[in-house]
Design an enzyme around this catalytic site. Structure first.
Site, PDB file in Angstrom:
ATOM      1  CB  ILE A 297      -6.636  38.041  -3.814  1.00 24.93           C
ATOM      2  CG1 ILE A 297      -7.418  36.734  -3.924  1.00 24.93           C
ATOM      3  CG2 ILE A 297      -6.734  38.606  -2.404  1.00 24.93           C
ATOM      4  CD1 ILE A 297      -6.865  35.634  -3.043  1.00 24.93           C
TER       5      ILE A 297
ATOM      6  N   GLY B  51       0.891  43.345  -6.137  1.00 22.95           N
ATOM      7  CA  GLY B  51       1.884  44.219  -5.534  1.00 22.95           C
ATOM      8  C   GLY B  51       3.098  44.335  -6.436  1.00 22.95           C
ATOM      9  N   GLY B  52       4.218  44.764  -5.841  1.00 21.25           N
ATOM     10  CA  GLY B  52       5.412  44.977  -6.633  1.00 21.25           C
ATOM     11  C   GLY B  52       5.996  43.704  -7.213  1.00 21.25           C
ATOM     12  CG  MET B  53       8.367  41.154  -5.313  1.00 22.44           C
ATOM     13  SD  MET B  53       9.634  41.056  -6.580  1.00 22.44           S
ATOM     14  CE  MET B  53       9.749  39.281  -6.751  1.00 22.44           C
TER      15      MET B  53
ATOM     16  CB  VAL C  81      -2.256  37.219  -4.620  1.00 20.64           C
ATOM     17  CG1 VAL C  81      -2.745  36.045  -3.774  1.00 20.64           C
ATOM     18  CG2 VAL C  81      -0.838  37.609  -4.220  1.00 20.64           C
TER      19      VAL C  81
ATOM     20  CG  ASP D 208       8.082  45.416   2.596  1.00 23.66           C
ATOM     21  OD1 ASP D 208       8.069  46.590   3.019  1.00 23.66           O
ATOM     22  OD2 ASP D 208       7.473  45.054   1.579  1.00 23.66           O
TER      23      ASP D 208
END
Length: 562
Positions: free
Chosen positions: A115, A118-120, A123, A231
């Site tokens: 999906i 991102g940075g972490m 998904v 954030d």
């Protein structure tokens, strides 16, 4: 979202050597320091991390004992690291899964598609094989490359989300680990993030206010539970098919009952939506106020279709967040109601004490606007208004102060003289035109895609107008030459080397033209002219050197991405 790795890297021999080295480390179970990798090999770091992230994921899928055989055998056509190094090519399928390679079995889940990443974390839309329900499954993006701090943040995100019960916060179902990969699952929302929605279509002010009011209510609930998001931005809000917003990504969240994840001097978040005290990197006395600021910045973007601050790099944006005010929303969109603009401006005040005291108070004021009730208003003093105007439009205010001062001096000098100068009317007309043009250039500077053109044209017009005024002035003109170095120094406020060079060059040309055209002592002293020109050039070079040193700090703030 992260940049995709460059395919050309895979043809580089040095890259292939490094890839084999780091892949061997992962296979041995050694921890790879991503920060050291980025410092030592910045040109290859993204591609290597992307490769290893997916390598670990695919290995877990292949080795999972619960694999029912429904997933594809992705290693059937992939060469070994040694073969890749020897052949001089890398199989691209390792760097990113293609649609044909799904589903992939991951523990008790069948990954159907990616999906987002991102940075972490990455998904996936996944099927829970035990409960036969579709979920969103997030795996830490670094895989076995994750540092202890990244693992802690990833766990903190799951814990923070699970601690809050709110209809606009996606619930967490399970936190687990498969082959060293930590993951958690949450309710699946079929939709897109608010940032993507905004890029695709405009959002009416009333609808934007409704969405942000629901997000603010979720944030207020999080604050009540001791969780600060830190954030908040449109891309961290999912909007389903019915238009209902859901707050996601608590990766940088801080739980007040625990030690902060951010230490002094460390900046975490997205600069465009960060409060000034958050950008400063210093300990924050009122952390909840940072989320209030971010809510205001989010509403600002929904109303104007552009973020409050923009710049070529994160560093430029950080500087603006610290000491500039964004353009008033109604300057960018006249359809914005004044009360809604007032809510945005108050939420984005530089001083935390001037903002809404809480996300709940912000949400209640937005709700009052939606119900057509009077909003609560702050009562800034005249000094506060002037200070805000200076931070919002420093270039315009500087021009107005300078031009009005010269205009008063010209008019005052003519009143003192017994015989008026024949050029007085022309000087006054030129100053008034300069004054009016400043408002025009300022208005153009806040329009998307016109900012750079407006600034460069404005600088050229300033130098040309000032040179004309000096030409029309009476002899001696020496003291008036102070304006050129002042304009060069002012150009340094943009922190752009080319802009400083441009203004320095224009000022030098203007001075040379004066020396050639006017009958003045400054034109008769060659030594004076050479010293003055050298001074302009040295001043420009000093500013260029300072800007390059300061912009070297961009690496600390996350590189060149805006």
């Amino acid at each position: 979202m992260q940049d995709k790795p460059d395919r050309s890297d895979y043809q580089d021999t040095e890259f292939q050597r490094l890839l084999v080295e780091y892949a061997d480390m992962v296979e041995r179970g050694d921890r790879v320091d991503r920060d050291a990798l980025a410092r030592e090999h910045p040109q290859y770091a993204n591609s290597i991390c992307e490769f290893l992230d997916n390598h670990v994921l695919l290995r877990a899928a292949l080795e999972d004992p619960n694999d029912s055989g429904s997933g594809n055998d992705l290693f059937a056509t992939i060469n070994s690291p040694a073969e890749m190094n020897g052949s001089g090519s890398i199989v691209w399928s390792l760097a990113r899964l293609s649609e044909s390679e799904y589903p992939v079995q991951f523990g008790n889940y069948s990954l159907k598609r990616e999906i987002d990443r991102g940075g972490m974390g990455i998904v996936f839309e996944a099927l829970d094989c035990k409960l036969n329900r579709v979920v969103a499954l997030k795996i830490i993006r670094s895989g076995e490359l994750a540092s202890a701090e990244e693992l802690r943040r990833f766990r903190a995100e799951a814990e923070a989300s699970s601690a809050i019960k709110h209809p606009n916060i996606i619930p967490i179902f399970e936190v687990g680990e498969v082959h060293g990969l930590i993951y958690f699952t949450m309710a699946f929302v079929d939709g897109e993030d608010l940032g993507a929605l905004l890029r695709r279509q405009s959002i009416a002010p009333q609808e934007a206010a409704k969405m942000v009011a629901k997000v603010a209510d979720a944030v207020a609930t999080a604050h009540h539970n001791g969780v600060i998001h830190r954030d908040l931005k449109p891309s961290n809000v999912l909007v389903d098919q019915k238009g209902e917003p859901f707050l996601i990504d608590f990766g940088l969240a801080k739980q007040q009952s625990r030690e902060a994840l951010t230490c002094s001097g460390q900046i975490l978040g997205t600069p465009t939506y960060m409060a000034p005290e958050q950008v400063s990197g210093r300990p924050i006395e009122a952390p909840m106020s940072c989320d209030v600021y971010s809510l205001g910045a989010m509403l600002y973007e929904l109303l104007t279709r552009q973020p409050p601050f923009r710049g070529p790099t994160q560093f430029d944006i950080l500087l603006q967040v610290l000491d500039r005010e964004p353009p008033r929303p109604r300057k960018l969109n006249k359809q914005i109601p004044r009360d809604l603009e007032s809510i945005v401006v108050r939420a984005m005040e530089k001083a935390p004490s001037e903002r809404y005291s809480s996300a709940r108070q912000f949400q209640e004021d937005v709700q009052r606007f939606l119900l057509d009730e009077p909003i609560t208003r702050s009562h800034p003093s005249i000094a506060d208004r002037l200070r805000t105007w200076w931070r919002r439009e420093p270039i315009l205010v500087s021009h107005l102060c300078g031009i009005l001062s010269v205009l008063l001096i010209v008019v005052g000098a003519e009143l003192v003289r017994q015989t008026p100068s024949p050029d007085t009317q022309l000087k006054v007309s030129l100053l008034i035109a300069w004054l009016a043009s400043s408002f025009l250039f300022q208005r153009l500077a806040v329009i998307d895609r016109m900012t750079d053109i407006a600034h460069w044209t404005w600088a050229a017009f300033d130098v040309a107008t000032y040179t004309t005024l000096i030409y029309l002035a009476d002899s001696p003109r020496g003291l008036l030459l102070v304006g050129y170095p002042m304009m060069i120094v002012a150009s340094g406020l943009f922190y752009r080397v080319r802009f400083v060079v441009f203004v320095t060059t224009l000022c030098s040309i203007g001075f040379v033209m004066l020396c050639a055209l006017v009958d003045d002592p400054i034109a008769k002293r060659l030594d004076f002219s050479v010293i003055y020109m050298s001074g302009l050039v040295v001043l420009g070079l000093c500013l260029v050197s300072m800007i390059r040193r300061v912009r070297g700090l961009r690496d600390y703030f996350g590189g060149n991405a805006p």
